[in-house]
Design an enzyme around this catalytic site. Structure first.
Site, mmCIF file in Angstrom:
data_model
loop_
_atom_site.group_PDB
_atom_site.id
_atom_site.type_symbol
_atom_site.label_atom_id
_atom_site.label_comp_id
_atom_site.label_asym_id
_atom_site.label_seq_id
_atom_site.Cartn_x
_atom_site.Cartn_y
_atom_site.Cartn_z
ATOM 1 N N ARG A 1 0.853 -1.188 0.000
ATOM 2 C CA ARG A 1 0.000 0.000 0.000
ATOM 3 C C ARG A 1 0.890 1.240 0.000
ATOM 4 O O ARG A 1 1.663 1.443 0.928
ATOM 5 C CB ARG A 1 -0.906 -0.006 1.226
ATOM 6 C CG ARG A 1 -1.814 -1.218 1.167
ATOM 7 C CD ARG A 1 -2.743 -1.326 2.333
ATOM 8 N NE ARG A 1 -3.581 -2.510 2.122
ATOM 9 C CZ ARG A 1 -4.730 -2.747 2.696
ATOM 10 N NH1 ARG A 1 -5.217 -1.869 3.548
ATOM 11 N NH2 ARG A 1 -5.416 -3.838 2.447
ATOM 12 N N ARG B 1 -0.180 -6.653 12.106
ATOM 13 C CA ARG B 1 -1.097 -5.919 12.987
ATOM 14 C C ARG B 1 -1.555 -6.818 14.129
ATOM 15 O O ARG B 1 -1.606 -6.413 15.285
ATOM 16 C CB ARG B 1 -2.296 -5.427 12.174
ATOM 17 C CG ARG B 1 -3.378 -4.689 12.960
ATOM 18 C CD ARG B 1 -3.039 -3.242 13.268
ATOM 19 N NE ARG B 1 -2.851 -2.410 12.097
ATOM 20 C CZ ARG B 1 -3.850 -1.834 11.406
ATOM 21 N NH1 ARG B 1 -5.093 -1.988 11.793
ATOM 22 N NH2 ARG B 1 -3.581 -1.079 10.370
ATOM 23 N N GLU C 1 -8.324 -2.069 15.451
ATOM 24 C CA GLU C 1 -8.955 -2.833 14.367
ATOM 25 C C GLU C 1 -7.991 -3.916 13.896
ATOM 26 O O GLU C 1 -6.880 -3.618 13.485
ATOM 27 C CB GLU C 1 -9.294 -1.913 13.188
ATOM 28 C CG GLU C 1 -9.838 -2.702 11.992
ATOM 29 C CD GLU C 1 -9.727 -1.970 10.656
ATOM 30 O OE1 GLU C 1 -9.945 -0.748 10.629
ATOM 31 O OE2 GLU C 1 -9.418 -2.634 9.650
ATOM 32 N N GLU D 1 0.615 4.104 0.853
ATOM 33 C CA GLU D 1 0.107 5.171 1.709
ATOM 34 C C GLU D 1 1.295 5.971 2.222
ATOM 35 O O GLU D 1 2.257 5.401 2.723
ATOM 36 C CB GLU D 1 -0.667 4.553 2.891
ATOM 37 C CG GLU D 1 -1.897 3.779 2.441
ATOM 38 C CD GLU D 1 -2.374 2.734 3.470
ATOM 39 O OE1 GLU D 1 -1.637 2.450 4.435
ATOM 40 O OE2 GLU D 1 -3.488 2.214 3.284
ATOM 41 N N ARG E 1 0.830 1.866 13.193
ATOM 42 C CA ARG E 1 0.060 0.656 12.884
ATOM 43 C C ARG E 1 -0.066 0.349 11.395
ATOM 44 O O ARG E 1 -0.801 -0.543 11.008
ATOM 45 C CB ARG E 1 -1.312 0.695 13.566
ATOM 46 C CG ARG E 1 -2.169 1.873 13.166
ATOM 47 C CD ARG E 1 -3.295 2.021 14.169
ATOM 48 N NE ARG E 1 -4.581 1.678 13.599
ATOM 49 C CZ ARG E 1 -5.727 1.792 14.245
ATOM 50 N NH1 ARG E 1 -5.751 2.215 15.497
ATOM 51 N NH2 ARG E 1 -6.855 1.486 13.669
ATOM 52 N N HIS E 2 0.663 1.101 10.574
ATOM 53 C CA HIS E 2 0.636 0.846 9.128
ATOM 54 C C HIS E 2 2.034 0.604 8.585
ATOM 55 O O HIS E 2 2.991 1.266 8.986
ATOM 56 C CB HIS E 2 0.032 2.039 8.384
ATOM 57 C CG HIS E 2 -1.419 2.226 8.652
ATOM 58 N ND1 HIS E 2 -1.883 3.056 9.635
ATOM 59 C CD2 HIS E 2 -2.510 1.668 8.072
ATOM 60 C CE1 HIS E 2 -3.216 3.015 9.643
ATOM 61 N NE2 HIS E 2 -3.618 2.176 8.709
ATOM 62 N N SER F 1 -11.160 -6.254 8.695
ATOM 63 C CA SER F 1 -12.376 -5.799 8.036
ATOM 64 C C SER F 1 -12.874 -6.942 7.171
ATOM 65 O O SER F 1 -12.078 -7.712 6.650
ATOM 66 C CB SER F 1 -12.084 -4.624 7.116
ATOM 67 O OG SER F 1 -11.737 -3.503 7.875
HETATM 68 P P1 ATP Z 1 -6.888 0.633 8.707
HETATM 69 O O1 ATP Z 1 -8.304 1.093 8.849
HETATM 70 O O2 ATP Z 1 -6.278 0.143 9.963
HETATM 71 O O3 ATP Z 1 -6.030 1.608 7.969
HETATM 72 P P2 ATP Z 1 -7.752 -0.782 6.394
HETATM 73 O O4 ATP Z 1 -9.194 -0.703 6.697
HETATM 74 O O5 ATP Z 1 -7.160 0.065 5.362
HETATM 75 O O6 ATP Z 1 -6.939 -0.630 7.764
HETATM 76 P P3 ATP Z 1 -8.067 -3.384 5.274
HETATM 77 O O7 ATP Z 1 -7.994 -3.090 3.847
HETATM 78 O O8 ATP Z 1 -9.374 -3.618 5.896
HETATM 79 O O9 ATP Z 1 -7.331 -2.266 6.110
HETATM 80 O O10 ATP Z 1 -7.025 -4.571 5.583
HETATM 81 C C1 ATP Z 1 -7.324 -5.664 6.378
HETATM 82 C C2 ATP Z 1 -6.416 -5.747 7.581
HETATM 83 O O11 ATP Z 1 -5.041 -5.676 7.205
HETATM 84 C C3 ATP Z 1 -6.583 -4.622 8.568
HETATM 85 O O12 ATP Z 1 -7.640 -4.843 9.425
HETATM 86 C C4 ATP Z 1 -5.264 -4.685 9.285
HETATM 87 O O13 ATP Z 1 -5.225 -5.791 10.176
HETATM 88 C C5 ATP Z 1 -4.301 -4.968 8.182
HETATM 89 N N1 ATP Z 1 -3.730 -3.771 7.559
HETATM 90 C C6 ATP Z 1 -4.333 -2.915 6.727
HETATM 91 N N2 ATP Z 1 -3.530 -1.948 6.296
HETATM 92 C C7 ATP Z 1 -2.347 -2.209 6.849
HETATM 93 C C8 ATP Z 1 -1.075 -1.573 6.760
HETATM 94 N N3 ATP Z 1 -0.872 -0.497 6.010
HETATM 95 N N4 ATP Z 1 -0.057 -2.129 7.471
HETATM 96 C C9 ATP Z 1 -0.248 -3.220 8.219
HETATM 97 N N5 ATP Z 1 -1.418 -3.861 8.329
HETATM 98 C C10 ATP Z 1 -2.460 -3.371 7.662
HETATM 99 MG MG MG Z 2 -10.349 -2.023 7.508
#
Ligand code: ATP
Ligand code: MG
Length: 436
Positions: free
Chosen positions: A218, A410, A359, A220, A226-227, A362
């Site tokens: 990603r 995570r 979280e 981002e 946490r990312h 999802s």
């Molecule tokens: P968040 O709301 O925490 O930014 P997200 O809703 O973008 O996460 P999802 O696409 O739902 O994330 O990804 C599923 C799962 O993967 C998340 O619940 C989390 O456990 C993990 N996750 C998501 N983005 C990241 C990231 N950038 N780094 C590490 N783990 C991640």
């Molecule tokens: Mg999510």
């Protein structure tokens, strides 16, 4: 050079020294510590299974060995052959008196503090992650992560799920976001997958129940605790299931994973001073969560939970996986099914799972009806043409299906209450870090 075949046959792991019936053992490991009390010298040796004290006594131990014992630098790799003796003072109640000692690989001056409570800050430790991995605390984290990943797979394989491997290079954005890393693919442009989403759906629509652990990227730009820009997801996708069915699957899986960690990683949890219990589960709708949080004076967004809200849920329901479902449509991606399949529903078949204040996942039911999917894409301001192959994949017998995703880093962070997710990934990829 040491004979590695012979060594493999004869070597015992250090943890087995303590209940070894043999008097004489051969061990290898890294120098954890040395101490010189002039007449007695100690060399503490560490391998992946534990540490043991090697004790040399002036006049008793071979002179050459005794002389070299406190000269070997910390983290050097050493072979020792010697007799196991009971000793009241030695850690674990046993020590080894060496008859042979070979320095297999000598360590140079260490650039970071590798003691358990290292004084080196995290970024510097990550610069030397290969050396940071010598630390028992760091090892404990990744031993636990190994249990998490294998318990996750075992749980679902044992329930008839099929292990799949989605592609990492993809031709177009899978979720319509802009946070993608571009790559050159011959004459075309490719992207690193930001999620296995569409692929696991296609496979589940044919093979019913699938499980995977797969890397995602990603782009981002934010730098948070946490990312990561590269992480690994533990995913399932399941045909003939709605959100409630897959939430129950997650409840079972997380309870199993935590149970396995408690069983297999007791020493690692102790070392990290982590208190853990197999969690309970609590189910509530988004509307119920909002009401509860407002009563507790916590601000809530109209379609998301803030980090403060997630923390509050943990306070209200400790040691509990909190499933928040019936999530507002606006807070979920286009592929999440509107409640009861109604195009203009305000509520979705999507959910989040919150555990230990963060979280972890999802998920939800997906849209498997092409016309509805096209409408949902338009509603999100996306161009259905860009998703034609995805939409078309549901035209030839696609069952209703649901799934979710838990980031393994995570989850490790949450379980061990690590302050920074970078502690939970071997070689982090973040805004500033591409090596080692
Ligand atoms: P968040 O709301 O925490 O930014 P997200 O809703 O973008 O996460 P999802 O696409 O739902 O994330 O990804 C599923 C799962 O993967 C998340 O619940 C989390 O456990 C993990 N996750 C998501 N983005 C990241 C990231 N950038 N780094 C590490 N783990 C991640
Ligand atoms: Mg999510």
């Amino acid at each position: 050079m040491i004979d590695l075949e012979k060594l493999n046959k004869n070597r015992v792991l250090i943890k087995d020294v303590f209940d070894n019936k043999k008097k004489e053992v051969e061990i290898v490991g890294w120098v954890h510590n040395t101490r010189n009390l002039s007449k007695v010298k100690f060399l503490v040796l560490r391998d992946i299974s534990g540490i043991v004290q090697v004790t040399g006594v002036d006049g008793k131990t071979d002179d050459k060995i005794f002389k070299m014992m406190d000269k070997i630098s910390r983290e050097s790799v050493v072979y020792v052959k010697g007799c196991v003796k009971d000793s009241k003072q030695a850690p674990g109640g046993k020590e080894i008196n060496p008859d042979a000692m070979i320095v297999i690989s000598e360590a140079e001056k260490l650039p970071i503090d590798v003691s358990d409570h290292s004084k080196t800050e995290l970024p510097k430790r990550l610069d030397y992650r290969f050396l940071d991995l010598h630390r028992q605390r760091t090892q404990a984290i990744f031993k636990i992560q190994s249990t998490i990943g294998s318990a996750f797979k075992d749980y679902f394989i044992n329930r008839g799920f099929i292990d799949m491997h989605p592609p990492s290079l993809i031709g177009s954005s899978s979720e319509g976001g802009t946070d993608l890393f571009k790559a050159k693919y011959f004459e075309q442009e490719a992207y690193l997958a930001q999620s296995p989403q569409l692929y696991k759906q296609m496979v589940a629509c044919a093979m019913e129940k699938i499980v995977t652990i797969t890397p995602v990227w990603r782009a981002e730009k934010h730098n948070t605790i946490r990312h990561l820009n590269e992480c690994r997801q533990m995913d399932i996708e399941m045909a003939f299931a709605n959100a409630m069915v897959v939430m129950k699957e997650m409840e079972g899986a997380v309870k199993y994973i935590v149970g396995e960690v408690l069983k297999k990683n007791k020493e690692d949890l102790d070392l990290l001073e982590v208190k853990l219990k197999v969690p309970k589960a609590k189910y509530m709708t988004f509307a119920e969560a909002v009401k509860l949080l407002k009563e507790n004076k916590i601000h809530v967004e109209k379609d998301d939970l803030t980090p403060e809200a997630e923390k509050k849920l943990d306070e209200l329901f400790p040691d509990t996986i909190v499933f928040v479902y019936d999530w507002p449509m606006s807070g979920k991606p286009f592929y999440i099914m509107p409640k009861d399949g109604k195009v203009d529903a305000k509520i979705s078949e999507g959910f989040d799972a919150i555990y230990r204040g963060i979280e972890i996942s999802s998920g939800g039911q997906r849209v498997h009806i092409p016309d509805l999917l096209i409408k949902r894409l338009k509603a999100k301001g996306l161009n259905p043409k860009d998703f034609k192959s995805y939409t078309d994949s549901f035209r030839f017998g696609a069952p209703p299906h649901s799934g979710w995703s838990i980031g393994i880093e995570r989850f490790t962070q949450v379980l061990l209450k690590l302050l920074n997710i970078r502690e939970a990934v071997l070689f982090p990829r973040d805004r500033d870090r591409l090596t080692p």
